[in-house]
Design a protein around this motif. Structure first.
Motif, PDB file in Angstrom:
ATOM      1  N   LEU A   1       1.422  42.489  24.421  1.00 14.72           N
ATOM      2  CA  LEU A   1       0.637  42.651  23.194  1.00 14.72           C
ATOM      3  C   LEU A   1       1.123  41.701  22.099  1.00 14.72           C
ATOM      4  CD1 LEU A   1      -1.593  44.541  21.868  1.00 14.72           C
ATOM      5  CD2 LEU A   1       0.344  45.721  20.812  1.00 14.72           C
ATOM      6  N   THR A   2       2.441  41.474  22.041  1.00 14.93           N
ATOM      7  CA  THR A   2       3.013  40.654  20.965  1.00 14.93           C
ATOM      8  C   THR A   2       3.295  39.233  21.432  1.00 14.93           C
ATOM      9  OG1 THR A   2       5.294  41.242  21.531  1.00 14.93           O
ATOM     10  CG2 THR A   2       4.147  42.698  19.972  1.00 14.93           C
ATOM     11  N   GLN A   3       2.803  38.881  22.591  1.00 12.35           N
ATOM     12  CA  GLN A   3       3.034  37.560  23.183  1.00 12.35           C
ATOM     13  C   GLN A   3       4.520  37.203  23.160  1.00 12.35           C
ATOM     14  OE1 GLN A   3       0.051  35.549  20.760  1.00 12.35           O
ATOM     15  NE2 GLN A   3      -1.116  35.236  22.657  1.00 12.35           N
ATOM     16  N   GLY A   4       5.309  38.201  23.536  1.00 14.13           N
ATOM     17  CA  GLY A   4       6.735  37.934  23.713  1.00 14.13           C
ATOM     18  C   GLY A   4       7.595  38.091  22.471  1.00 14.13           C
ATOM     19  N   ALA A   5       7.036  38.535  21.345  1.00 14.08           N
ATOM     20  CA  ALA A   5       7.901  38.812  20.175  1.00 14.08           C
ATOM     21  C   ALA A   5       8.788  40.009  20.495  1.00 14.08           C
ATOM     22  CB  ALA A   5       7.065  39.086  18.925  1.00 14.08           C
ATOM     23  N   PHE A   6       8.196  41.019  21.118  1.00 17.07           N
ATOM     24  CA  PHE A   6       8.994  42.133  21.649  1.00 17.07           C
ATOM     25  C   PHE A   6       9.344  41.780  23.080  1.00 17.07           C
ATOM     26  CE2 PHE A   6       9.848  46.225  23.594  1.00 17.07           C
ATOM     27  CZ  PHE A   6      10.644  46.826  22.639  1.00 17.07           C
ATOM     28  N   ASP A   7      10.605  41.625  23.369  1.00  8.80           N
ATOM     29  CA  ASP A   7      10.983  41.191  24.719  1.00  8.80           C
ATOM     30  C   ASP A   7      12.328  41.812  25.095  1.00  8.80           C
ATOM     31  OD1 ASP A   7      11.778  39.849  27.045  1.00  8.80           O
ATOM     32  OD2 ASP A   7      10.587  38.096  26.500  1.00  8.80           O
ATOM     33  N   ILE A   8      12.281  42.752  26.028  1.00 10.02           N
ATOM     34  CA  ILE A   8      13.503  43.463  26.417  1.00 10.02           C
ATOM     35  C   ILE A   8      14.498  42.570  27.156  1.00 10.02           C
ATOM     36  CG2 ILE A   8      12.564  45.814  26.432  1.00 10.02           C
ATOM     37  CD1 ILE A   8      12.071  45.481  29.466  1.00 10.02           C
ATOM     38  N   THR A   9      14.070  41.355  27.545  1.00 12.31           N
ATOM     39  CA  THR A   9      15.022  40.422  28.169  1.00 12.31           C
ATOM     40  C   THR A   9      15.715  39.531  27.133  1.00 12.31           C
ATOM     41  OG1 THR A   9      13.447  38.618  28.561  1.00 12.31           O
ATOM     42  CG2 THR A   9      13.569  40.337  30.254  1.00 12.31           C
ATOM     43  N   TYR A  10      15.447  39.789  25.831  1.00  9.88           N
ATOM     44  CA  TYR A  10      16.153  39.030  24.776  1.00  9.88           C
ATOM     45  C   TYR A  10      17.666  39.085  25.036  1.00  9.88           C
ATOM     46  CZ  TYR A  10      18.543  42.821  22.615  1.00  9.88           C
ATOM     47  OH  TYR A  10      19.428  43.841  22.431  1.00  9.88           O
ATOM     48  N   ALA A  11      18.095  40.194  25.666  1.00  6.03           N
ATOM     49  CA  ALA A  11      19.527  40.443  25.853  1.00  6.03           C
ATOM     50  C   ALA A  11      20.165  39.530  26.901  1.00  6.03           C
ATOM     51  CB  ALA A  11      19.761  41.905  26.228  1.00  6.03           C
ATOM     52  N   SER A  12      19.366  38.807  27.670  1.00  2.00           N
ATOM     53  CA  SER A  12      19.929  37.831  28.617  1.00  2.00           C
ATOM     54  C   SER A  12      20.875  36.901  27.864  1.00  2.00           C
ATOM     55  CB  SER A  12      18.808  37.011  29.269  1.00  2.00           C
ATOM     56  OG  SER A  12      17.816  37.865  29.802  1.00  2.00           O
ATOM     57  N   LEU A  13      20.461  36.530  26.643  1.00  2.00           N
ATOM     58  CA  LEU A  13      21.309  35.753  25.738  1.00  2.00           C
ATOM     59  C   LEU A  13      21.904  36.652  24.643  1.00  2.00           C
ATOM     60  CD1 LEU A  13      22.339  33.001  24.636  1.00  2.00           C
ATOM     61  CD2 LEU A  13      20.115  32.753  23.497  1.00  2.00           C
TER      62      LEU A  13
END
Ligand code: ADP
Ligand code: MG
Ligand code: MG
Length: 315
Positions: free
Chosen positions: A95-107
């Motif tokens: 929905l947010t085109q990746g603004a909300f991304d649970i994989t942000y934590a990879s970095l």
């Protein structure tokens, strides 16, 4: 009549999920009310133990260890509950085109807010491509998952507390409670009203400010606030480094100070508060204005306050 004469408010609180949890409910039988409040806290502890990134045996930690080496042929079986959490999180990714991304934590996992540490340039370069929610291959038909990129690491901190307050309210509804409030840090949900008056939920003064900035009257609603003052440090260049990460850059966002989202359920308001924080005021308001049933209050770092169309904005 006898029971009604005894009816009263019951309060309990505990530190769970790295934050203060408050449960308030009205009950005809205060001792049953106390038991129920205890059950609600227990349910929230259960959720924490499943989705905490800090507990090596949590379902989340096991998934992060196993799913990167799985594939389409041997996906990792997960619980139905984890499937629902991931499904919701991936929905908001889309929905947010990746603004909300649970994989942000990879970095993002390499930030240490207590120690004031950020990822190194090498980590930044190597791991930025691992941030993409589409790497998480979820199969909702058989509750299984695999990560399509070996360096993917999932964190549910942007959605788990909203889910937990929903579960708490569900538990109370099932026990026929009609007036209650449950909060976990910035994520709150109220059931009914406060016996004839709305619940008054305060939005904290962002950054350094004392007390409450805005108070919102609510009944049967959830509200989630994301702020850049919850977990942060100031780096060597004087930059404010905080816990909400723009998945495109791998760095914390710098436009907003506080975002509150109001809606029916905490699961959604939590994901949306984090989303709008990343999107910024303009795109964030546009998103909320096209979602029926949701409203937003956005405080920029400059101090400007924006309201979504559903809230009467003071002129
Ligand atoms: P709080 O933790 O105070 O409830 P939020 O609901 O905004 O605040 O969640 C912030 C958390 O969300 C971060 O601590 C981190 O775990 C996670 N997060 C950070 N950036 C993102 C992002 N771009 N997408 C999804 N989750 C994020
Ligand atoms: Mg959130
Ligand atoms: Mg939250």
């Amino acid at each position: 009549l006898h029971g009604q004469a005894l009816a009263e408010w019951v309060h309990q609180q505990a530190d769970i999920m790295g934050t203060r949890v408050n449960v308030t409910l009205w009950h005809d039988d205060p001792s049953k009310g106390e038991t129920l409040a205890g059950e609600v806290l227990e349910e929230m502890r259960r959720i924490d133990s499943l989705y905490s990134p800090y507990k090596p045996a949590s379902d989340l930690s096991v998934m992060n260890t196993e799913a990167p080496s799985r594939g389409a042929a041997d996906p990792l079986p997960i619980s139905e509950e984890m499937t629902r959490l991931l499904d919701k999180a991936l929905f908001y990714g889309q929905l947010t085109q990746g603004a909300f991304d649970i994989t942000y934590a990879s970095l993002g996992r390499y930030y240490d807010y207590r120690e004031g540490k950020q990822p190194t340039d090498d980590q930044q370069q190597a791991l930025i491509e691992a941030i993409d929610y589409r790497h998480v291959k979820l199969n909702t038909a058989n509750n299984s998952v695999y990560y399509q990129h070996p360096a993917v690491y999932v964190d549910l901190g942007g959605i788990a507390k909203g889910y937990a307050v929903d579960r708490a309210i569900e538990r109370l509804k099932n026990a026929s409670v009609v007036h209650a409030s449950v909060s976990a840090g910035g994520d709150s949900r109220v059931l009914g009203d406060k016996r004839g008056r709305p619940w008054m939920v305060g939005i904290k003064q962002p950054r350094g400010g004392e007390g409450v900035a805005i108070t919102i009257p609510l009944a049967d609603a959830a509200i989630s606030t994301s702020g850049d003052y919850e977990r942060y440090f100031i780096d060597d260049n004087g930059q404010w480094v905080h816990h909400i990460i723009n998945p495109r850059t791998g760095k914390s966002t710098d436009e907003l100070a506080s975002v509150s989202i109001i809606g029916p359920e905490g699961f959604d308001t939590d994901a949306l508060s984090t989303s709008v924080f990343v999107l910024g005021a303009e795109q964030g308001l546009a998103l909320i204005n096209r979602l029926p049933g949701f409203d937003a209050i956005i405080i920029s770092r400059s101090g400007k306050v924006d309201y979504s169309e559903g809230l009467a904005a003071p002129e």
